[in-house]
Design a protein around this motif. Structure first.
Motif, PDB file in Angstrom:
ATOM      1  N   SER A  86       0.852  -1.186   0.000  1.00  0.00           N
ATOM      2  CA  SER A  86       0.000   0.000   0.000  1.00  0.00           C
ATOM      3  C   SER A  86       0.888   1.236   0.000  1.00  0.00           C
ATOM      4  O   SER A  86       1.481   1.586   1.014  1.00  0.00           O
ATOM      5  N   ASN A  87       0.940   1.903  -1.125  1.00  0.00           N
ATOM      6  CA  ASN A  87       1.851   3.035  -1.308  1.00  0.00           C
ATOM      7  C   ASN A  87       1.063   4.335  -1.224  1.00  0.00           C
ATOM      8  O   ASN A  87       0.321   4.687  -2.143  1.00  0.00           O
ATOM      9  N   ARG A  88       1.249   5.027  -0.114  1.00  0.00           N
ATOM     10  CA  ARG A  88       0.567   6.313   0.094  1.00  0.00           C
ATOM     11  C   ARG A  88       1.544   7.483   0.066  1.00  0.00           C
ATOM     12  O   ARG A  88       1.276   8.546   0.605  1.00  0.00           O
ATOM     13  N   GLY A  89       2.705   7.263  -0.522  1.00  0.00           N
ATOM     14  CA  GLY A  89       3.704   8.314  -0.546  1.00  0.00           C
ATOM     15  C   GLY A  89       4.411   8.460   0.786  1.00  0.00           C
ATOM     16  O   GLY A  89       4.936   9.527   1.115  1.00  0.00           O
ATOM     17  N   GLN A  90       4.464   7.380   1.577  1.00  0.00           N
ATOM     18  CA  GLN A  90       5.079   7.427   2.897  1.00  0.00           C
ATOM     19  C   GLN A  90       6.597   7.538   2.803  1.00  0.00           C
ATOM     20  O   GLN A  90       7.188   7.311   1.754  1.00  0.00           O
ATOM     21  N   ILE A  91       7.214   7.880   3.906  1.00  0.00           N
ATOM     22  CA  ILE A  91       8.676   7.917   4.004  1.00  0.00           C
ATOM     23  C   ILE A  91       9.155   6.526   4.387  1.00  0.00           C
ATOM     24  O   ILE A  91       8.730   5.962   5.388  1.00  0.00           O
ATOM     25  N   TYR A  92      10.030   5.956   3.559  1.00  0.00           N
ATOM     26  CA  TYR A  92      10.519   4.607   3.820  1.00  0.00           C
ATOM     27  C   TYR A  92      11.600   4.641   4.892  1.00  0.00           C
ATOM     28  O   TYR A  92      12.013   5.702   5.384  1.00  0.00           O
ATOM     29  N   LEU A  93      12.093   3.489   5.250  1.00  0.00           N
ATOM     30  CA  LEU A  93      13.026   3.352   6.369  1.00  0.00           C
ATOM     31  C   LEU A  93      14.408   3.920   6.088  1.00  0.00           C
ATOM     32  O   LEU A  93      15.226   4.030   6.999  1.00  0.00           O
ATOM     33  N   ASN A  94      14.682   4.279   4.839  1.00  0.00           N
ATOM     34  CA  ASN A  94      15.952   4.945   4.531  1.00  0.00           C
ATOM     35  C   ASN A  94      15.747   6.444   4.315  1.00  0.00           C
ATOM     36  O   ASN A  94      16.550   7.102   3.669  1.00  0.00           O
ATOM     37  N   VAL A  96      13.548   8.094   2.533  1.00  0.00           N
ATOM     38  CA  VAL A  96      13.235   8.495   1.167  1.00  0.00           C
ATOM     39  C   VAL A  96      11.742   8.323   0.940  1.00  0.00           C
ATOM     40  O   VAL A  96      11.155   7.314   1.333  1.00  0.00           O
ATOM     41  N   GLU A  97      11.134   9.303   0.299  1.00  0.00           N
ATOM     42  CA  GLU A  97       9.705   9.252   0.028  1.00  0.00           C
ATOM     43  C   GLU A  97       9.431   8.409  -1.216  1.00  0.00           C
ATOM     44  O   GLU A  97      10.129   8.514  -2.224  1.00  0.00           O
ATOM     45  N   VAL A  98       8.422   7.548  -1.144  1.00  0.00           N
ATOM     46  CA  VAL A  98       8.037   6.736  -2.298  1.00  0.00           C
ATOM     47  C   VAL A  98       6.948   7.464  -3.086  1.00  0.00           C
ATOM     48  O   VAL A  98       6.311   8.389  -2.577  1.00  0.00           O
ATOM     49  N   LEU A  99       6.750   7.059  -4.340  1.00  0.00           N
ATOM     50  CA  LEU A  99       5.775   7.713  -5.202  1.00  0.00           C
ATOM     51  C   LEU A  99       4.423   7.037  -5.048  1.00  0.00           C
ATOM     52  O   LEU A  99       4.271   5.844  -5.297  1.00  0.00           O
ATOM     53  N   ARG A 100       3.453   7.813  -4.653  1.00  0.00           N
ATOM     54  CA  ARG A 100       2.115   7.321  -4.320  1.00  0.00           C
ATOM     55  C   ARG A 100       1.531   6.401  -5.409  1.00  0.00           C
ATOM     56  O   ARG A 100       1.693   6.635  -6.597  1.00  0.00           O
ATOM     57  N   TYR A 101       0.865   5.354  -4.940  1.00  0.00           N
ATOM     58  CA  TYR A 101       0.084   4.409  -5.747  1.00  0.00           C
ATOM     59  C   TYR A 101       0.918   3.379  -6.517  1.00  0.00           C
ATOM     60  O   TYR A 101       0.354   2.575  -7.251  1.00  0.00           O
ATOM     61  N   ASN A 102       2.214   3.388  -6.379  1.00  0.00           N
ATOM     62  CA  ASN A 102       3.018   2.344  -7.018  1.00  0.00           C
ATOM     63  C   ASN A 102       3.074   1.126  -6.100  1.00  0.00           C
ATOM     64  O   ASN A 102       4.049   0.904  -5.384  1.00  0.00           O
ATOM     65  N   ASP A 103       2.006   0.353  -6.121  1.00  0.00           N
ATOM     66  CA  ASP A 103       1.887  -0.834  -5.281  1.00  0.00           C
ATOM     67  C   ASP A 103       1.086  -1.887  -6.027  1.00  0.00           C
ATOM     68  O   ASP A 103       0.742  -1.715  -7.204  1.00  0.00           O
ATOM     69  N   ILE A 104       0.753  -2.986  -5.350  1.00  0.00           N
ATOM     70  CA  ILE A 104       0.023  -4.077  -6.006  1.00  0.00           C
ATOM     71  C   ILE A 104      -1.466  -4.058  -5.670  1.00  0.00           C
ATOM     72  O   ILE A 104      -2.179  -5.009  -5.996  1.00  0.00           O
ATOM     73  N   ASN A 105      -1.949  -3.002  -5.000  1.00  0.00           N
ATOM     74  CA  ASN A 105      -3.384  -2.812  -4.759  1.00  0.00           C
ATOM     75  C   ASN A 105      -3.988  -3.998  -4.013  1.00  0.00           C
ATOM     76  O   ASN A 105      -4.989  -4.587  -4.438  1.00  0.00           O
ATOM     77  N   VAL A 106      -3.397  -4.323  -2.870  1.00  0.00           N
ATOM     78  CA  VAL A 106      -3.833  -5.517  -2.149  1.00  0.00           C
ATOM     79  C   VAL A 106      -4.588  -5.215  -0.863  1.00  0.00           C
ATOM     80  O   VAL A 106      -5.255  -6.092  -0.309  1.00  0.00           O
ATOM     81  N   ASP A 107      -4.535  -3.975  -0.359  1.00  0.00           N
ATOM     82  CA  ASP A 107      -5.131  -3.713   0.963  1.00  0.00           C
ATOM     83  C   ASP A 107      -6.626  -3.994   0.987  1.00  0.00           C
ATOM     84  O   ASP A 107      -7.153  -4.518   1.968  1.00  0.00           O
ATOM     85  N   SER A 108      -7.350  -3.688  -0.091  1.00  0.00           N
ATOM     86  CA  SER A 108      -8.794  -3.947  -0.097  1.00  0.00           C
ATOM     87  C   SER A 108      -9.088  -5.446  -0.185  1.00  0.00           C
ATOM     88  O   SER A 108     -10.134  -5.902   0.284  1.00  0.00           O
ATOM     89  N   VAL A 109      -8.179  -6.226  -0.774  1.00  0.00           N
ATOM     90  CA  VAL A 109      -8.354  -7.675  -0.812  1.00  0.00           C
ATOM     91  C   VAL A 109      -8.267  -8.229   0.602  1.00  0.00           C
ATOM     92  O   VAL A 109      -9.065  -9.080   1.016  1.00  0.00           O
ATOM     93  N   HIS A 110      -7.303  -7.736   1.365  1.00  0.00           N
ATOM     94  CA  HIS A 110      -7.141  -8.177   2.752  1.00  0.00           C
ATOM     95  C   HIS A 110      -8.283  -7.711   3.638  1.00  0.00           C
ATOM     96  O   HIS A 110      -8.806  -8.480   4.454  1.00  0.00           O
ATOM     97  N   ASN A 111      -8.670  -6.454   3.493  1.00  0.00           N
ATOM     98  CA  ASN A 111      -9.510  -5.821   4.512  1.00  0.00           C
ATOM     99  C   ASN A 111     -10.979  -5.680   4.144  1.00  0.00           C
ATOM    100  O   ASN A 111     -11.813  -5.505   5.029  1.00  0.00           O
ATOM    101  N   ILE A 112     -11.309  -5.738   2.871  1.00  0.00           N
ATOM    102  CA  ILE A 112     -12.710  -5.665   2.465  1.00  0.00           C
ATOM    103  C   ILE A 112     -13.203  -7.051   2.059  1.00  0.00           C
ATOM    104  O   ILE A 112     -14.226  -7.528   2.549  1.00  0.00           O
TER     105      ILE A 112
END
Length: 705
Positions: A86-94, A96-112
């Motif tokens: 789930s990529n929300r543009g968060q700051i990673y552990l190094n 560095v900010e990641v670019l929003r929405y570059n993910d596999i779109n899985v959170d709704s599969v898990h949670n909905i």
């Protein structure tokens, strides 16, 4: 007393690191020699940061809501940093900010949908897995250790008195199925799935390959037959292996998709490799002992932004019985290391190197590509438990970022987020991308356990996301003196030597870099759940059309001989034309010069195939036998009757220099869904004006329904 304990701890860790082959300051190394008991000294040290954590029930782990957006979540405290989920543009552990929405779109599969892979088993065919890791659910009964002939797979503390520094399989397993809701660590793509492990990489041979991949005679153990998915995050060493006869390995996977899962077929997920800019064969074969001379075989590829290692170079995987995966980064681009080619089926996040570039210095000798991607976030996953082993030990001298335990580098305590050193923030490669796809397939199989292996591939091809959609490929041009240089799309006289995105006649977007795109878990699960998949892709055996051909020991399968009649020459006299000799026309247009084309006519009206004709392609394999002064200068392109073009071999790969006869197989997924009826064209070009190359034979295999 505290000072004494601290010094003992420092010296003990130094001993372990020196055993891993890392450098230790000379004065401290001398002190290490005086110590008795070696690495056993660690047993005497009291760990201040150890604690016993509550373990929730299986029911809670399968149903709890996974809050990816809450940085202070107590259910899975590190899930917030898993940008690939789930990529929300968060700051990673190094930092560095990641670019929003570059993910596999899985959170709704898990949670909905509350789908988390329950009831699905994945065999991690790798180096082994830490069986008792706090964040893994490992099926011990169905696992197997080829070294000890039992099911005890946790890597030992030491091997021949050398400490075990890393364990690849433990990292892979965490990406797939790290538990959720257990108040520690991370979340896997399929957190309710169960992993088993076969440490094939510790004792590799064809018998163990069969056993690990669920195919009889299953020498020693039958547990792998209970797997649904096989994650294969391993690969060949170098492109120099291309052309080796490997029918035995190919037959294993072919059998697995027939017999696995009670006839539905095992799902084999394969990493593509990490050889885009370095094929790990840099030394000249003629180099003498103490000779300083080396040759960089990837120099031209890097200069032109081409892959140095083609994904088709491993002749164990030139058939459609697997899903080959390339890697992308947190910004929606190809990971700089990812091997690519026409055999790529899908893409998944593999990340970068997770260096905290704000506070760390990149070594000058590092390749330019690594420097540019150093700060790109990697994949957060499980590691060997404890600060005395695993990635925490192996990488701490390099001081990647503050999350990784760097006691020796900074003489500091472990990071609060990883105070027991059970996780790593720096896992990357297509080895990290493949288990993400394995996890997505597990989610699909929970929702619809009756999916065949072909239906799984069909769904992934039709639901994956097109990324980096402005990429147009690589073009070259020549000046009047015949000197080649990099060009751009649309420039006069530009020839395309690597493709960007294409749209085939069936309407599917395809790229040699990304296959059909980055996997989208929600779309894949929705299609698996739609009830229409059986009509779109019937549950029937895969058809394979052609006639048997063999050449110089390489089994070509049911390969159809290409027809050279338009050439008016025999194959042995068929000289490969050079791009420099061609008319100044766009290499990517629809005009195909017949003087350098072999053809094959697929005529379904003859109905000469007992199982019926193929009307929808699922894959095409081309087999060629080429005599070449330098195979690294060869381009091969296949064009379907629908005019879809697929570059199946790019030039300037690591196979360069010397005169060779090559038998090579090339799988292309670019024609998925097309009708094969009509005339196929195979074009072979040489980008060098000095070479003299000849096609000896060629064949084509069409797979489909």
């Amino acid at each position: 007393m505290q000072k004494t304990k601290r010094m003992l701890f420092m010296l003990a860790v130094l001993i372990i690191v020196s055993g891993c082959g890392l450098e230790v300051p000379e004065d401290l190394a001398l002190k290490n020699k005086e110590m008795k008991g070696g690495c056993g000294m660690l047993d005497m040290i009291e760990y201040k940061y150890s604690s016993i954590k509550p373990q929730p029930s299986e029911d809670i782990m399968n149903k709890t809501y996974i809050d990816y957006s809450n940085k202070n979540s107590i259910d899975d405290p590190l899930a917030y940093y898993q940008w690939h989920l789930s990529n929300r543009g968060q700051i990673y552990l190094n930092n560095v900010e990641v670019l929003r929405y570059n993910d596999i779109n899985v959170d709704s599969v898990h949670n909905i949908k509350l789908i988390r892979g329950k009831g699905v088993k994945i065999n991690v065919v790798d180096s082994g897995v830490e069986m008792k890791h706090e964040d893994l659910r490992v099926d011990r009964l169905n696992s197997f250790n080829f070294l000890t002939n039992d099911n005890k797979l946790t890597p030992p503390l030491f091997v021949k008195r050398v400490p075990v520094c890393v364990d690849h399989g433990t990292k892979v397993a965490g990406v797939i199925a790290a538990k959720s809701g257990n108040k520690v660590g991370i979340v896997g793509v399929a957190p309710a799935a169960e992993v088993m492990a076969y440490n094939l990489l510790k004792k590799y041979n064809i018998e163990n390959f069969e056993t690990a991949h669920g195919v009889p005679p299953l020498f020693g153990h039958k547990g792998s037959t209970n797997a649904d998915i096989f994650n294969m995050s391993y690969g060949f060493y170098s492109g120099d292996e291309w052309g080796s006869s490997d029918s035995a390995h190919r037959e294993v996977l072919k059998e697995g998709v027939k017999i696995g899962r009670n006839g539905l077929g095992y799902i084999y997920v394969k990493s593509a490799g990490n050889g885009f800019f370095d094929d790990k064969k840099e030394e000249d074969e003629n180099k003498q002992e103490n000779d300083e001379y080396t040759v960089d075989k990837c120099l031209s590829a890097r200069a032109l932004s081409l892959t140095c290692q083609n994904s088709n170079y491993d002749n164990k995987f030139i058939d459609p019985y697997h899903i080959k995966v390339s890697a992308s980064d947190a910004y929606g681009k190809l990971s700089v290391y990812s091997t690519v080619g026409s055999s790529i089926f899908v893409n998944a996040p593999g990340g970068g190197y997770s260096v905290d570039i704000q506070s760390r210095t990149i070594a000058n000798e590092d390749p330019k590509e690594i420097k540019e991607a150093a700060g790109s976030p990697a994949i957060l996953t499980t590691d060997l438990m404890g600060c005395h082993r695993g990635n925490s030990l192996y990488s701490n001298l390099f001081s990647i970022n503050d999350f990784e335990y760097n006691f020796l580098a900074n003489f500091s305590i472990p990071n609060d987020l990883n105070n027991e050193c059970n996780y790593t923030s720096s896992f990357n490669g297509t080895s990290a991308a493949a288990p993400i796809v394995s996890g997505v397939v597990a989610l699909m199989l929970e929702r619809n356990p009756n999916l065949t292996w072909r239906q799984v591939k069909y769904i992934l091809a039709h639901t994956s996301t097109k990324i980096d959609d402005t990429y147009q490929g690589v073009y070259i041009t020549y000046n009047r003196e015949g000197v080649m240089k990099k060009s751009e799309f649309g420039k006069p006289g530009a020839y395309q030597i690597e493709q960007g995105w294409i749209t085939n006649h069936a309407g599917l977007d395809f790229s040699n870099f990304y296959g059909f795109g980055r996997v989208d878990a929600r779309k894949a699960v929705d299609m698996a759940d739609s009830g229409v998949i059986s009509s779109l892709c019937p549950a029937a055996p895969l058809k394979e059309h052609g006639s048997e051909v063999a050449s110089n020991g390489l089994f070509l399968g049911n390969s159809m001989q290409l027809n050279p009649t338009l050439l008016n020459v025999q194959y042995g006299d068929y000289s490969v034309p050079r791009l420099i000799d061609l008319p100044a026309t766009d290499y990517n247009d629809d005009v195909i010069p017949l003087s350098n084309v072999a053809t094959y006519d697929y005529e379904p009206i003859k109905n000469s195939y007992s199982e019926g004709i193929i009307t929808k392609i699922e894959a095409v394999t081309v087999i060629v036998n080429i005599s070449a002064y330098d195979i690294g200068h060869i381009i091969i392109r296949l064009t379907s009757p629908s005019k879809t073009k697929s570059i199946i071999l790019n030039p300037f790969t690591s196979i360069i220099g010397g005169s060779y006869i090559f038998n090579g197989g090339f799988l292309s997924n670019a024609f998925f869904g097309e009708d094969p009826a009509g005339r196929w064209f195979l074009e072979v070009f040489d980008v060098s004006a000095q070479d003299n190359s000849t096609i000896n034979s060629a064949g084509i295999v069409i797979y489909g329904s």
